[in-house]
Design an enzyme around this catalytic site. Structure first.
Site, PDB file in Angstrom:
ATOM      1  N   CYS A 199       0.822  -1.210   0.000  1.00 53.70           N
ATOM      2  CA  CYS A 199       0.000   0.000   0.000  1.00 53.70           C
ATOM      3  C   CYS A 199       0.857   1.261   0.000  1.00 53.70           C
ATOM      4  CB  CYS A 199      -0.948   0.009   1.196  1.00 53.70           C
ATOM      5  SG  CYS A 199      -2.229  -1.254   1.090  1.00 53.70           S
ATOM      6  N   HIS A 217       2.402   1.743  -3.412  1.00 52.31           N
ATOM      7  CA  HIS A 217       1.348   2.143  -4.347  1.00 52.31           C
ATOM      8  C   HIS A 217       1.079   3.648  -4.228  1.00 52.31           C
ATOM      9  CE1 HIS A 217      -2.639   1.443  -6.414  1.00 52.31           C
ATOM     10  NE2 HIS A 217      -2.926   2.542  -5.734  1.00 52.31           N
ATOM     11  N   GLU A 218       0.919   4.137  -3.009  1.00 52.48           N
ATOM     12  CA  GLU A 218       0.592   5.552  -2.806  1.00 52.48           C
ATOM     13  C   GLU A 218       1.796   6.453  -3.099  1.00 52.48           C
ATOM     14  OE1 GLU A 218      -2.405   6.062  -2.867  1.00 52.48           O
ATOM     15  OE2 GLU A 218      -3.310   4.312  -1.914  1.00 52.48           O
ATOM     16  N   ILE A 219       2.997   6.023  -2.740  1.00 49.13           N
ATOM     17  CA  ILE A 219       4.186   6.822  -3.064  1.00 49.13           C
ATOM     18  C   ILE A 219       4.358   6.903  -4.581  1.00 49.13           C
ATOM     19  CG2 ILE A 219       6.718   6.900  -2.924  1.00 49.13           C
ATOM     20  CD1 ILE A 219       6.431   5.892  -0.005  1.00 49.13           C
ATOM     21  N   LEU A 253       2.117   9.640  -5.765  1.00 51.01           N
ATOM     22  CA  LEU A 253       2.668  10.974  -5.485  1.00 51.01           C
ATOM     23  C   LEU A 253       3.690  11.388  -6.542  1.00 51.01           C
ATOM     24  CD1 LEU A 253       3.185  10.791  -1.612  1.00 51.01           C
ATOM     25  CD2 LEU A 253       1.295  11.885  -2.855  1.00 51.01           C
TER      26      LEU A 253
END
Length: 163
Positions: free
Chosen positions: A130, A133-135, A138
């Site tokens: 997770c 995925h989020e980095i 960004l």
């Protein structure tokens, strides 16, 4: 707090790199809580400010109700394990579309909390997936970019038919 509209794939904002959080104030806290409300309404387990068209390096994860939400400003990966794992991924910007992605099983990362304090953590398994995925998001890397061209094109066609 508020539920905000989510950018839908292929919005060009989803390919945009985010700027670092520089001011840690009540506005940032309000944004973090708006992101949390938006993520829960989607529903999802992770969201970035970029998903709502605010291009700042802020992530919200809520991997379980027991742990609750966590907020990460300016997260960056410091180390990746050689050992990998496969996990189903998707996005609040492309609801109903998922596929298996291979990523490092463990990471070490640094971030600031919403008060600006620095932290370093290790993450493993679902948490590591997770956070990666989020980095990626960004940095303007939508999760589909982690798939082979063939798989990516198949999912994009499926997404186009379902809208």
């Amino acid at each position: 707090m508020a539920v905000c509209p989510i950018l839908k794939y292929p919005d060009p904002g989803l390919a945009r790199s985010c700027q670092p959080v520089r001011v840690f104030d009540e506005n940032l806290k309000a944004l973090a809580h708006d992101l949390l409300d938006t993520m829960r309404a989607a529903p999802g387990v992770g969201i970035t400010a970029a998903h709502i068209g605010i291009f700042t390096r802020l992530v919200v994860l809520e991997l379980s109700k027991e742990i609750g939400p966590r907020f990460y400003a300016n997260p960056e990966i410091l180390a990746l394990s050689e050992e990998t794992m496969r996990h189903m991924e998707g996005s609040v910007s492309m609801p109903g579309v998922t596929d298996e992605i291979e990523r490092p099983r463990k990471i070490r990362f640094r971030y600031q909390d919403i008060d600006g304090a620095f932290h370093e953590e290790e993450a493993e398994g679902f948490y590591a997936v997770c956070m990666q995925h989020e980095i990626d998001q960004l940095g303007g890397i939508f999760w589909l970019k982690r798939l082979s061209r063939l798989k990516r094109e198949r999912l994009i066609r499926k997404w186009g038919k379902g809208k």
